[in-house]
Design a protein around this motif. Sequence first.
Motif, PDB file in Angstrom:
ATOM      1  N   LYS A 179     -11.359 -14.486 -18.408  1.00  0.00           N
ATOM      2  CA  LYS A 179     -11.489 -13.756 -19.667  1.00  0.00           C
ATOM      3  C   LYS A 179     -11.439 -12.245 -19.476  1.00  0.00           C
ATOM      4  O   LYS A 179     -11.518 -11.494 -20.436  1.00  0.00           O
ATOM      5  CB  LYS A 179     -12.757 -14.164 -20.412  1.00  0.00           C
ATOM      6  N   TYR A 180     -11.306 -11.796 -18.226  1.00  0.00           N
ATOM      7  CA  TYR A 180     -11.233 -10.372 -17.921  1.00  0.00           C
ATOM      8  C   TYR A 180      -9.935 -10.026 -17.203  1.00  0.00           C
ATOM      9  O   TYR A 180      -9.336 -10.853 -16.528  1.00  0.00           O
ATOM     10  CB  TYR A 180     -12.400  -9.943 -17.025  1.00  0.00           C
ATOM     11  N   PHE A 181      -9.546  -8.751 -17.318  1.00  0.00           N
ATOM     12  CA  PHE A 181      -8.428  -8.240 -16.527  1.00  0.00           C
ATOM     13  C   PHE A 181      -8.881  -8.167 -15.082  1.00  0.00           C
ATOM     14  O   PHE A 181      -9.974  -7.681 -14.794  1.00  0.00           O
ATOM     15  CB  PHE A 181      -8.007  -6.849 -17.016  1.00  0.00           C
ATOM     16  N   ASN A 182      -8.053  -8.676 -14.175  1.00  0.00           N
ATOM     17  CA  ASN A 182      -8.377  -8.632 -12.758  1.00  0.00           C
ATOM     18  C   ASN A 182      -8.146  -7.237 -12.201  1.00  0.00           C
ATOM     19  O   ASN A 182      -7.202  -6.553 -12.581  1.00  0.00           O
ATOM     20  CB  ASN A 182      -7.522  -9.625 -11.970  1.00  0.00           C
ATOM     21  N   SER A 183      -8.987  -6.842 -11.275  1.00  0.00           N
ATOM     22  CA  SER A 183      -8.824  -5.576 -10.569  1.00  0.00           C
ATOM     23  C   SER A 183      -7.811  -5.756  -9.451  1.00  0.00           C
ATOM     24  O   SER A 183      -7.471  -6.872  -9.073  1.00  0.00           O
ATOM     25  CB  SER A 183     -10.148  -5.135  -9.947  1.00  0.00           C
ATOM     26  N   ARG A 184      -7.411  -4.653  -8.902  1.00  0.00           N
ATOM     27  CA  ARG A 184      -6.570  -4.693  -7.705  1.00  0.00           C
ATOM     28  C   ARG A 184      -7.425  -5.229  -6.557  1.00  0.00           C
ATOM     29  O   ARG A 184      -8.618  -4.891  -6.463  1.00  0.00           O
ATOM     30  CB  ARG A 184      -6.095  -3.277  -7.391  1.00  0.00           C
ATOM     31  N   PRO A 185      -6.862  -6.061  -5.681  1.00  0.00           N
ATOM     32  CA  PRO A 185      -7.659  -6.585  -4.559  1.00  0.00           C
ATOM     33  C   PRO A 185      -8.193  -5.466  -3.663  1.00  0.00           C
ATOM     34  O   PRO A 185      -7.639  -4.376  -3.612  1.00  0.00           O
ATOM     35  CB  PRO A 185      -6.663  -7.448  -3.782  1.00  0.00           C
ATOM     36  N   SER A 186      -9.269  -5.764  -2.986  1.00  0.00           N
ATOM     37  CA  SER A 186      -9.888  -4.819  -2.063  1.00  0.00           C
ATOM     38  C   SER A 186      -9.828  -5.395  -0.652  1.00  0.00           C
ATOM     39  O   SER A 186     -10.057  -6.583  -0.453  1.00  0.00           O
ATOM     40  CB  SER A 186     -11.344  -4.585  -2.463  1.00  0.00           C
ATOM     41  N   ALA A 187      -9.545  -4.541   0.310  1.00  0.00           N
ATOM     42  CA  ALA A 187      -9.471  -4.984   1.701  1.00  0.00           C
ATOM     43  C   ALA A 187     -10.844  -5.342   2.261  1.00  0.00           C
ATOM     44  O   ALA A 187     -10.951  -6.027   3.262  1.00  0.00           O
ATOM     45  CB  ALA A 187      -8.829  -3.901   2.570  1.00  0.00           C
ATOM     46  N   PHE A 188     -11.919  -4.887   1.593  1.00  0.00           N
ATOM     47  CA  PHE A 188     -13.260  -5.144   2.115  1.00  0.00           C
ATOM     48  C   PHE A 188     -14.244  -5.518   1.017  1.00  0.00           C
ATOM     49  O   PHE A 188     -15.404  -5.122   1.037  1.00  0.00           O
ATOM     50  CB  PHE A 188     -13.763  -3.942   2.916  1.00  0.00           C
ATOM     51  N   ASN A 189     -13.769  -6.291   0.044  1.00  0.00           N
ATOM     52  CA  ASN A 189     -14.611  -6.863  -1.008  1.00  0.00           C
ATOM     53  C   ASN A 189     -15.374  -5.827  -1.846  1.00  0.00           C
ATOM     54  O   ASN A 189     -16.538  -6.033  -2.176  1.00  0.00           O
ATOM     55  CB  ASN A 189     -15.579  -7.893  -0.424  1.00  0.00           C
ATOM     56  N   PHE A 190     -14.729  -4.718  -2.161  1.00  0.00           N
ATOM     57  CA  PHE A 190     -15.257  -3.712  -3.083  1.00  0.00           C
ATOM     58  C   PHE A 190     -16.582  -3.107  -2.617  1.00  0.00           C
ATOM     59  O   PHE A 190     -17.356  -2.636  -3.424  1.00  0.00           O
ATOM     60  CB  PHE A 190     -15.419  -4.302  -4.485  1.00  0.00           C
ATOM     61  N   ALA A 247      -0.206 -14.042   4.900  1.00  0.00           N
ATOM     62  CA  ALA A 247      -0.904 -15.232   4.386  1.00  0.00           C
ATOM     63  C   ALA A 247      -1.876 -14.849   3.269  1.00  0.00           C
ATOM     64  O   ALA A 247      -1.989 -15.562   2.268  1.00  0.00           O
ATOM     65  CB  ALA A 247      -1.642 -15.938   5.516  1.00  0.00           C
ATOM     66  N   THR A 248      -2.562 -13.720   3.431  1.00  0.00           N
ATOM     67  CA  THR A 248      -3.484 -13.245   2.401  1.00  0.00           C
ATOM     68  C   THR A 248      -2.732 -12.931   1.110  1.00  0.00           C
ATOM     69  O   THR A 248      -3.155 -13.319   0.019  1.00  0.00           O
ATOM     70  CB  THR A 248      -4.243 -11.995   2.886  1.00  0.00           C
ATOM     71  N   VAL A 249      -1.617 -12.231   1.216  1.00  0.00           N
ATOM     72  CA  VAL A 249      -0.823 -11.888   0.033  1.00  0.00           C
ATOM     73  C   VAL A 249      -0.289 -13.157  -0.631  1.00  0.00           C
ATOM     74  O   VAL A 249      -0.347 -13.290  -1.863  1.00  0.00           O
ATOM     75  CB  VAL A 249       0.317 -10.915   0.402  1.00  0.00           C
ATOM     76  N   GLN A 250       0.200 -14.111   0.147  1.00  0.00           N
ATOM     77  CA  GLN A 250       0.700 -15.374  -0.429  1.00  0.00           C
ATOM     78  C   GLN A 250      -0.416 -16.129  -1.142  1.00  0.00           C
ATOM     79  O   GLN A 250      -0.198 -16.714  -2.202  1.00  0.00           O
ATOM     80  CB  GLN A 250       1.339 -16.250   0.663  1.00  0.00           C
ATOM     81  N   SER A 251      -1.602 -16.097  -0.571  1.00  0.00           N
ATOM     82  CA  SER A 251      -2.750 -16.742  -1.214  1.00  0.00           C
ATOM     83  C   SER A 251      -3.075 -16.066  -2.541  1.00  0.00           C
ATOM     84  O   SER A 251      -3.360 -16.744  -3.536  1.00  0.00           O
ATOM     85  CB  SER A 251      -3.956 -16.687  -0.275  1.00  0.00           C
ATOM     86  N   ARG A 252      -3.026 -14.749  -2.567  1.00  0.00           N
ATOM     87  CA  ARG A 252      -3.279 -14.016  -3.816  1.00  0.00           C
ATOM     88  C   ARG A 252      -2.220 -14.319  -4.866  1.00  0.00           C
ATOM     89  O   ARG A 252      -2.526 -14.445  -6.054  1.00  0.00           O
ATOM     90  CB  ARG A 252      -3.346 -12.519  -3.538  1.00  0.00           C
ATOM     91  N   ILE A 253      -0.964 -14.428  -4.436  1.00  0.00           N
ATOM     92  CA  ILE A 253       0.124 -14.769  -5.359  1.00  0.00           C
ATOM     93  C   ILE A 253      -0.112 -16.152  -5.944  1.00  0.00           C
ATOM     94  O   ILE A 253      -0.012 -16.358  -7.162  1.00  0.00           O
ATOM     95  CB  ILE A 253       1.500 -14.695  -4.646  1.00  0.00           C
ATOM     96  N   HIS A 254      -0.450 -17.105  -5.095  1.00  0.00           N
ATOM     97  CA  HIS A 254      -0.701 -18.478  -5.552  1.00  0.00           C
ATOM     98  C   HIS A 254      -1.854 -18.501  -6.561  1.00  0.00           C
ATOM     99  O   HIS A 254      -1.747 -19.125  -7.619  1.00  0.00           O
ATOM    100  CB  HIS A 254      -1.007 -19.386  -4.357  1.00  0.00           C
ATOM    101  N   LEU A 311      -1.228  -6.192  -7.821  1.00  0.00           N
ATOM    102  CA  LEU A 311      -2.176  -7.271  -8.117  1.00  0.00           C
ATOM    103  C   LEU A 311      -2.388  -8.209  -6.928  1.00  0.00           C
ATOM    104  O   LEU A 311      -3.283  -9.047  -6.957  1.00  0.00           O
ATOM    105  CB  LEU A 311      -1.712  -8.069  -9.337  1.00  0.00           C
ATOM    106  N   VAL A 312      -1.570  -8.062  -5.890  1.00  0.00           N
ATOM    107  CA  VAL A 312      -1.708  -8.939  -4.726  1.00  0.00           C
ATOM    108  C   VAL A 312      -1.859  -8.164  -3.412  1.00  0.00           C
ATOM    109  O   VAL A 312      -2.015  -8.754  -2.350  1.00  0.00           O
ATOM    110  CB  VAL A 312      -0.528  -9.938  -4.626  1.00  0.00           C
ATOM    111  N   THR A 313      -1.819  -6.828  -3.490  1.00  0.00           N
ATOM    112  CA  THR A 313      -2.014  -5.999  -2.301  1.00  0.00           C
ATOM    113  C   THR A 313      -3.143  -5.012  -2.566  1.00  0.00           C
ATOM    114  O   THR A 313      -3.272  -4.484  -3.665  1.00  0.00           O
ATOM    115  CB  THR A 313      -0.736  -5.207  -1.938  1.00  0.00           C
TER     116      THR A 313
END
Length: 189
Positions: free
Chosen positions: A64-75, A95-102, A120-122
């Motif tokens: 229900k919210y807009f997703n933030s850009r991913p963080s390399a160290f969990n914000f 593999a991390t980027v592919q997981s985010r895309i999926h 949105l995936v990097t």
Amino acid sequence: MLSYLKQSIVITFVLFVFLGGIYPLFVVGIARVLGPNGGKGEIIKRGEKIVGFANVAQPFTSDKYFNSRPSAFNFDATNGSYGSNAGPSNPDYLATVQSRIHTFLVHNHGVKKSDIPSELVTASGSGLDPHLSPEAAYVQIARIAQVRKLSQDKVKALVDEQMEDRFLGIFGPRQVNVLKLNLALDNLK
């Protein structure tokens, strides 16, 4: 030869004092005078409760919210601001980027892989980037409208309303602050 050595030492000392002391104090002074909250950043409150800071990203994972850009160290901003330094030849990074895309495709039905903005995936270089481009916000509108039972036009209008223009009209990209956008989304009737 000795005169060159003396000159080098003097120049090193002068640069050390200026770049290591005077210049940083000057920048802090400017931030204290011109920056929000005396250079400490913009604090966002809901009532009396602090919900976040406008200049530091937060994770939003609910549909229900807009997703933030991913963080390399969990914000986690307590340890500084840095990226992963992993490049496109690193198999773990890929593999991390592919997981985010999926994950993004699972939660955003009807979006094609080629339509996902890379942000949105990097993760950003700082890992704390609180903003999204218009494209990264627009690609999430259908999901949010469906979950919140709102029209896509109403959600898009909210995104457009929250969009920040370029600095002085010419510098940098147009962008939207994810925390402010999600708070405005909660206030939408």
